[in-house]
Design a protein around this motif. Structure first.
Motif: not given
Length: 87
Positions: A28-49
């Motif tokens: 799964v990949t994506g860019t953090h552009q909205g609130a997630f689990m109470g975390i404000p957007p960071t603009g970081a890209t994630v790449d997880v299994q």
């Protein structure tokens, strides 16, 4: 999830089946552009299994599902949890 990662992409890397169960290993990949689990957007890209195990009933419908995601890696990539020392 799509509110937090609007460009979310899921790629099935392995798919195995036996009897009434299927196992999927998904990247799964994506860019953090909205609130997630109470975390404000960071603009970081994630790449997880992810690993999902699904059990199907006689009609071919998923009737049970078990899933595991590497949330520690995601939180490290978002900068919420520090990464460990190099091994």
């Amino acid at each position: 999830m799509l509110d937090a990662f609007p460009d979310l992409d899921m790629i099935v890397e392995d798919l195995l089946g036996a009897r009434d169960k299927t196992v999927a290993r998904v990247r799964v990949t994506g860019t953090h552009q909205g609130a997630f689990m109470g975390i404000p957007p960071t603009g970081a890209t994630v790449d997880v299994q992810l690993i999902d195990i699904m059990r199907f009933d006689g009609a071919g419908q998923v009737c049970e599902r078990w899933g595991v995601a590497d949330l520690l890696a995601m939180m490290q990539q978002l900068g919420v949890v520090p990464a460990g020392a190099p091994g």
